[in-house]
Design an enzyme around this catalytic site. Structure first.
Site, PDB file in Angstrom:
ATOM      1  N   ALA A 165     -58.370   7.724 -18.348  1.00 33.73           N
ATOM      2  CA  ALA A 165     -58.107   8.540 -19.406  1.00 33.73           C
ATOM      3  C   ALA A 165     -59.251   9.280 -20.089  1.00 33.73           C
ATOM      4  CB  ALA A 165     -57.592   7.387 -20.713  1.00 33.73           C
ATOM      5  N   TYR A 166     -60.389   8.737 -19.935  1.00 36.41           N
ATOM      6  CA  TYR A 166     -61.654   9.401 -20.205  1.00 36.41           C
ATOM      7  C   TYR A 166     -61.885  10.664 -19.386  1.00 36.41           C
ATOM      8  CZ  TYR A 166     -66.750   9.739 -21.699  1.00 36.41           C
ATOM      9  OH  TYR A 166     -67.809  10.424 -21.998  1.00 36.41           O
ATOM     10  N   SER A 167     -61.799  10.434 -17.933  1.00 39.00           N
ATOM     11  CA  SER A 167     -61.885  11.470 -16.912  1.00 39.00           C
ATOM     12  C   SER A 167     -60.913  12.707 -17.351  1.00 39.00           C
ATOM     13  CB  SER A 167     -61.825  11.080 -15.629  1.00 39.00           C
ATOM     14  OG  SER A 167     -63.146  10.236 -15.360  1.00 39.00           O
ATOM     15  N   SER A 169     -59.571  13.362 -20.018  1.00 39.62           N
ATOM     16  CA  SER A 169     -60.118  14.142 -21.459  1.00 39.62           C
ATOM     17  C   SER A 169     -61.052  15.080 -21.251  1.00 39.62           C
ATOM     18  CB  SER A 169     -60.376  12.779 -22.627  1.00 39.62           C
ATOM     19  OG  SER A 169     -61.665  12.369 -22.351  1.00 39.62           O
TER      20      SER A 169
END
Ligand SMILES: NC(=O)c1ccc[n+]([C@@H]2O[C@H](COP(=O)([O-])OP(=O)(O)OC[C@H]3O[C@@H](n4cnc5c(N)ncnc54)[C@H](O)[C@@H]3O)[C@@H](O)[C@H]2O)c1
Length: 264
Positions: A165-167, A169
Protein backbone atom coordinates in the site's frame (compact mmCIF):
# COMPACT_ATOMS: atom_id res chain seq x y z
CA UNK A 1 37.66 52.99 -4.45
CA UNK A 2 37.68 51.50 -0.99
CA UNK A 3 38.06 47.78 -0.47
CA UNK A 4 34.57 47.65 1.09
CA UNK A 5 32.73 48.91 -1.99
CA UNK A 6 33.55 45.60 -3.72
CA UNK A 7 31.57 43.61 -1.15
CA UNK A 8 28.13 42.48 -2.27
CA UNK A 9 25.64 41.22 0.28
CA UNK A 10 23.52 38.59 -1.48
CA UNK A 11 19.89 38.41 -0.38
CA UNK A 12 18.92 35.01 1.03
CA UNK A 13 17.67 32.76 -1.81
CA UNK A 14 14.07 32.58 -0.48
CA UNK A 15 13.98 36.20 0.73
CA UNK A 16 10.40 37.58 0.70
CA UNK A 17 8.96 34.17 -0.27
CA UNK A 18 6.24 32.32 1.60
CA UNK A 19 6.60 28.55 2.02
CA UNK A 20 4.05 26.01 3.26
CA UNK A 21 5.06 22.66 4.80
CA UNK A 22 2.61 19.86 5.59
CA UNK A 23 3.60 17.35 8.23
CA UNK A 24 5.75 20.19 9.56
CA UNK A 25 5.52 19.22 13.21
CA UNK A 26 8.18 16.51 13.08
CA UNK A 27 10.91 14.73 11.15
CA UNK A 28 11.58 15.72 7.56
CA UNK A 29 8.81 18.37 7.55
CA UNK A 30 10.26 20.19 10.56
CA UNK A 31 13.76 20.09 9.04
CA UNK A 32 12.43 21.55 5.77
CA UNK A 33 10.51 24.27 7.63
CA UNK A 34 13.72 25.29 9.40
CA UNK A 35 15.67 25.18 6.12
CA UNK A 36 13.07 27.38 4.37
CA UNK A 37 13.34 29.84 7.23
CA UNK A 38 17.16 29.88 7.18
CA UNK A 39 16.87 30.71 3.46
CA UNK A 40 14.72 33.74 4.29
CA UNK A 41 11.18 32.45 3.71
CA UNK A 42 8.19 33.01 5.95
CA UNK A 43 6.84 29.57 6.78
CA UNK A 44 3.37 28.10 7.31
CA UNK A 45 3.71 24.90 9.32
CA UNK A 46 0.67 22.65 8.78
CA UNK A 47 -0.26 19.22 10.07
CA UNK A 48 -2.60 17.32 12.33
CA UNK A 49 -0.92 17.78 15.71
CA UNK A 50 -1.04 21.39 16.92
CA UNK A 51 1.42 21.03 19.83
CA UNK A 52 4.16 19.75 17.49
CA UNK A 53 3.40 22.49 14.95
CA UNK A 54 3.83 25.12 17.64
CA UNK A 55 7.20 23.58 18.61
CA UNK A 56 8.39 23.98 15.00
CA UNK A 57 7.15 27.59 14.97
CA UNK A 58 9.05 28.23 18.23
CA UNK A 59 12.26 26.80 16.70
CA UNK A 60 11.83 29.10 13.68
CA UNK A 61 11.31 32.09 15.96
CA UNK A 62 14.48 31.11 17.88
CA UNK A 63 16.51 31.34 14.63
CA UNK A 64 14.98 34.76 13.91
CA UNK A 65 12.35 33.69 11.36
CA UNK A 66 8.63 34.22 10.90
CA UNK A 67 6.17 31.30 10.99
CA UNK A 68 2.53 30.39 11.50
CA UNK A 69 1.03 27.07 12.64
CA UNK A 70 -2.12 25.91 10.85
CA UNK A 71 -3.69 22.64 12.02
CA UNK A 72 -4.98 20.68 9.01
CA UNK A 73 -5.66 17.12 7.96
CA UNK A 74 -4.47 16.88 4.36
CA UNK A 75 -6.94 14.10 3.51
CA UNK A 76 -9.85 16.52 4.11
CA UNK A 77 -10.60 18.88 1.22
CA UNK A 78 -12.19 21.60 3.39
CA UNK A 79 -9.19 21.61 5.77
CA UNK A 80 -6.74 21.84 2.86
CA UNK A 81 -8.66 24.80 1.42
CA UNK A 82 -8.64 26.41 4.88
CA UNK A 83 -4.85 25.85 5.11
CA UNK A 84 -4.28 27.75 1.85
CA UNK A 85 -6.75 30.49 2.81
CA UNK A 86 -4.95 30.99 6.16
CA UNK A 87 -1.60 31.20 4.35
CA UNK A 88 -2.89 33.93 2.02
CA UNK A 89 -4.71 35.77 4.82
CA UNK A 90 -1.62 35.83 7.08
CA UNK A 91 1.30 36.21 4.66
CA UNK A 92 -0.46 37.43 1.49
CA UNK A 93 1.09 34.96 -0.96
CA UNK A 94 2.28 31.42 -1.55
CA UNK A 95 5.54 30.76 -3.40
CA UNK A 96 6.65 27.31 -2.28
CA UNK A 97 4.86 24.27 -0.93
CA UNK A 98 6.30 21.07 0.52
CA UNK A 99 3.59 18.40 0.66
CA UNK A 100 5.25 16.04 3.05
CA UNK A 101 2.53 14.72 5.40
CA UNK A 102 2.42 10.95 5.28
CA UNK A 103 1.79 7.78 7.20
CA UNK A 104 3.45 4.36 7.18
CA UNK A 105 0.91 1.50 7.30
CA UNK A 106 2.97 -1.59 6.51
CA UNK A 107 1.35 -5.06 6.46
CA UNK A 108 1.24 -7.99 4.05
CA UNK A 109 -1.73 -7.77 1.68
CA UNK A 110 -3.30 -10.82 3.33
CA UNK A 111 -3.31 -9.05 6.70
CA UNK A 112 -4.10 -5.47 5.72
CA UNK A 113 -7.75 -4.42 5.90
CA UNK A 114 -9.45 -2.34 3.22
CA UNK A 115 -9.82 0.48 5.75
CA UNK A 116 -6.05 0.47 6.39
CA UNK A 117 -5.34 0.53 2.64
CA UNK A 118 -7.77 3.42 2.14
CA UNK A 119 -6.12 5.33 5.03
CA UNK A 120 -2.63 5.13 3.48
CA UNK A 121 -3.90 6.18 0.04
CA UNK A 122 -6.12 8.95 1.47
CA UNK A 123 -3.17 10.68 3.17
CA UNK A 124 -0.11 9.78 1.07
CA UNK A 125 -1.65 10.06 -2.41
CA UNK A 126 -5.00 11.88 -2.28
CA UNK A 127 -3.70 14.23 0.44
CA UNK A 128 -0.90 15.38 -1.85
CA UNK A 129 -3.27 15.68 -4.82
CA UNK A 130 -5.64 17.84 -2.76
CA UNK A 131 -2.79 19.99 -1.48
CA UNK A 132 -1.38 20.48 -4.99
CA UNK A 133 -4.86 21.29 -6.35
CA UNK A 134 -5.44 24.20 -3.99
CA UNK A 135 -1.82 25.38 -3.92
CA UNK A 136 -1.95 25.65 -7.73
CA UNK A 137 -5.21 27.54 -7.56
CA UNK A 138 -3.55 30.17 -5.34
CA UNK A 139 -0.29 30.29 -7.31
CA UNK A 140 -1.97 30.51 -10.73
CA UNK A 141 -4.34 33.25 -9.54
CA UNK A 142 -1.41 35.29 -8.17
CA UNK A 143 0.50 34.84 -11.44
CA UNK A 144 4.03 34.98 -9.95
CA UNK A 145 4.94 31.31 -10.44
CA UNK A 146 6.05 28.96 -7.70
CA UNK A 147 7.56 25.64 -6.74
CA UNK A 148 5.99 22.53 -5.25
CA UNK A 149 7.83 19.53 -3.78
CA UNK A 150 6.17 16.37 -2.48
CA UNK A 151 7.62 13.61 -0.33
CA UNK A 152 7.69 10.32 -2.17
CA UNK A 153 10.02 7.48 -1.11
CA UNK A 154 12.73 5.08 -2.26
CA UNK A 155 9.91 2.54 -1.81
CA UNK A 156 8.36 3.86 -5.02
CA UNK A 157 11.38 2.22 -6.70
CA UNK A 158 11.97 -0.76 -4.44
CA UNK A 159 9.97 -2.74 -1.92
CA UNK A 160 10.17 -3.98 1.61
CA UNK A 161 8.04 -6.65 3.24
CA UNK A 162 4.48 -5.34 3.70
CA UNK A 163 5.04 -2.15 1.69
CA UNK A 164 2.39 -2.79 -1.01
CA UNK A 165 0.00 0.00 0.00
CA UNK A 166 2.79 2.42 0.95
CA UNK A 167 4.77 1.70 -2.24
CA UNK A 168 1.60 2.16 -4.31
CA UNK A 169 0.88 5.51 -2.64
CA UNK A 170 4.40 6.81 -3.27
CA UNK A 171 4.66 5.30 -6.77
CA UNK A 172 1.40 7.09 -7.52
CA UNK A 173 3.05 10.38 -6.57
CA UNK A 174 6.00 9.72 -8.87
CA UNK A 175 3.67 9.12 -11.83
CA UNK A 176 1.33 11.95 -10.88
CA UNK A 177 3.81 14.82 -10.89
CA UNK A 178 5.00 14.13 -14.42
CA UNK A 179 1.48 14.90 -15.64
CA UNK A 180 1.11 17.92 -13.37
CA UNK A 181 4.43 19.35 -14.57
CA UNK A 182 2.96 19.50 -18.09
CA UNK A 183 0.00 21.53 -16.81
CA UNK A 184 1.95 24.01 -14.70
CA UNK A 185 4.92 24.90 -16.89
CA UNK A 186 3.11 27.74 -18.64
CA UNK A 187 2.38 29.28 -15.23
CA UNK A 188 6.08 29.14 -14.27
CA UNK A 189 5.27 26.63 -11.53
CA UNK A 190 7.64 23.69 -11.05
CA UNK A 191 6.72 20.44 -9.30
CA UNK A 192 9.15 17.77 -8.12
CA UNK A 193 9.32 14.92 -5.61
CA UNK A 194 12.02 14.02 -3.15
CA UNK A 195 12.36 10.27 -2.61
CA UNK A 196 14.07 9.83 0.75
CA UNK A 197 15.93 6.66 1.62
CA UNK A 198 15.94 5.55 5.23
CA UNK A 199 15.87 8.69 7.35
CA UNK A 200 16.09 8.68 11.15
CA UNK A 201 12.70 10.26 12.02
CA UNK A 202 9.84 9.49 14.40
CA UNK A 203 8.25 7.42 11.59
CA UNK A 204 11.36 5.29 11.18
CA UNK A 205 11.57 4.82 14.97
CA UNK A 206 7.87 3.79 15.11
CA UNK A 207 8.72 1.13 12.54
CA UNK A 208 11.40 -0.24 14.85
CA UNK A 209 14.46 1.35 13.29
CA UNK A 210 17.46 1.05 15.57
CA UNK A 211 21.17 0.57 15.04
CA UNK A 212 20.96 -3.22 14.81
CA UNK A 213 18.01 -3.29 12.41
CA UNK A 214 19.59 -0.63 10.20
CA UNK A 215 23.06 -2.22 10.02
CA UNK A 216 22.40 -4.17 6.75
CA UNK A 217 20.96 -1.03 5.14
CA UNK A 218 23.94 1.05 6.22
CA UNK A 219 26.34 -1.59 4.84
CA UNK A 220 24.64 -1.27 1.43
CA UNK A 221 24.62 2.53 1.44
CA UNK A 222 27.55 4.19 -0.38
CA UNK A 223 27.29 7.15 2.02
CA UNK A 224 27.84 4.69 4.90
CA UNK A 225 25.02 5.94 7.14
CA UNK A 226 21.27 6.40 7.33
CA UNK A 227 19.87 9.84 6.56
CA UNK A 228 19.02 12.69 8.90
CA UNK A 229 15.96 14.89 8.35
CA UNK A 230 18.20 17.83 7.40
CA UNK A 231 19.65 15.79 4.51
CA UNK A 232 16.20 15.94 2.92
CA UNK A 233 15.08 19.36 4.20
CA UNK A 234 18.09 21.10 2.65
CA UNK A 235 17.38 19.52 -0.76
CA UNK A 236 13.73 20.61 -0.55
CA UNK A 237 14.70 24.23 0.12
CA UNK A 238 17.11 24.12 -2.83
CA UNK A 239 14.44 22.62 -5.12
CA UNK A 240 12.13 25.50 -4.17
CA UNK A 241 14.80 28.11 -4.92
CA UNK A 242 15.63 29.71 -8.26
CA UNK A 243 18.83 27.66 -8.31
CA UNK A 244 16.60 24.75 -9.40
CA UNK A 245 14.70 26.87 -11.96
CA UNK A 246 15.13 24.34 -14.81
CA UNK A 247 14.14 21.24 -12.77
CA UNK A 248 10.55 20.02 -12.98
CA UNK A 249 8.67 16.71 -13.08
CA UNK A 250 11.52 14.87 -11.37
CA UNK A 251 11.67 12.26 -8.61
CA UNK A 252 14.93 12.87 -6.78
CA UNK A 253 16.33 10.10 -4.58
CA UNK A 254 17.87 11.53 -1.40
CA UNK A 255 19.22 8.28 0.00
CA UNK A 256 23.01 8.35 0.14
CA UNK A 257 22.99 5.96 -2.85
CA UNK A 258 21.14 3.18 -0.98
CA UNK A 259 18.56 2.47 -3.70
CA UNK A 260 21.00 2.01 -6.57
CA UNK A 261 23.17 -0.18 -4.36
CA UNK A 262 20.32 -2.16 -2.81
CA UNK A 263 18.47 -2.79 -6.07
CA UNK A 264 21.41 -3.58 -8.34
N1 LIG B 1 11.64 8.35 7.56
C1 LIG B 1 11.87 7.72 6.44
O1 LIG B 1 12.71 6.80 6.39
C2 LIG B 1 11.09 8.07 5.19
C3 LIG B 1 11.54 7.52 3.97
C4 LIG B 1 10.87 7.84 2.81
C5 LIG B 1 9.78 8.68 2.85
N2 LIG B 1 9.35 9.18 4.04
C6 LIG B 1 8.20 10.09 4.02
O2 LIG B 1 8.59 11.30 4.62
C7 LIG B 1 7.43 12.01 5.05
C8 LIG B 1 7.67 12.55 6.44
O3 LIG B 1 7.81 11.47 7.32
P1 LIG B 1 8.84 11.44 8.54
O4 LIG B 1 9.76 10.29 8.29
O5 LIG B 1 9.40 12.78 8.77
O6 LIG B 1 7.90 10.94 9.73
P2 LIG B 1 6.94 11.73 10.74
O7 LIG B 1 5.95 10.73 11.18
O8 LIG B 1 7.77 12.42 11.74
O9 LIG B 1 6.25 12.82 9.82
C9 LIG B 1 4.99 12.68 9.22
C10 LIG B 1 4.18 13.91 9.56
O10 LIG B 1 2.96 13.89 8.82
C11 LIG B 1 1.91 14.28 9.70
N3 LIG B 1 0.65 13.73 9.20
C12 LIG B 1 0.29 12.43 9.11
N4 LIG B 1 -0.95 12.33 8.61
C13 LIG B 1 -1.37 13.59 8.36
C14 LIG B 1 -2.57 14.16 7.83
N5 LIG B 1 -3.60 13.37 7.46
N6 LIG B 1 -2.67 15.49 7.71
C15 LIG B 1 -1.64 16.29 8.09
N7 LIG B 1 -0.50 15.83 8.60
C16 LIG B 1 -0.37 14.49 8.74
C17 LIG B 1 2.30 13.71 11.04
O11 LIG B 1 1.63 14.34 12.09
C18 LIG B 1 3.80 13.96 11.04
O12 LIG B 1 4.12 15.25 11.53
C19 LIG B 1 6.26 11.03 4.91
O13 LIG B 1 5.52 11.33 3.74
C20 LIG B 1 6.96 9.69 4.78
O14 LIG B 1 6.15 8.76 4.09
C21 LIG B 1 9.99 8.90 5.20
Amino acid sequence: MSQQSHLHIQPLRLHNRVALVTGGGSGIGRAAALAFSRDGAKVVVAGRREAELLQTVALIHEQGGDALAVPADVSDSAQVQHMIAETLAHFGRLDAAFNNAGVEGFAPVSEMTEAEFDHVIAINLKGVWLSVKYELEAMVAAGHGGAIVNTSSWLAHGASFGSAAYSASKGGLDAMIRAIALETGAHKIRINNVNPGIIDTPMARRMGANEEMLRPFVQLTPAGRVGESDDVGDVVAWLCSDEARFVTGQNLLVDGGFTIAGLR
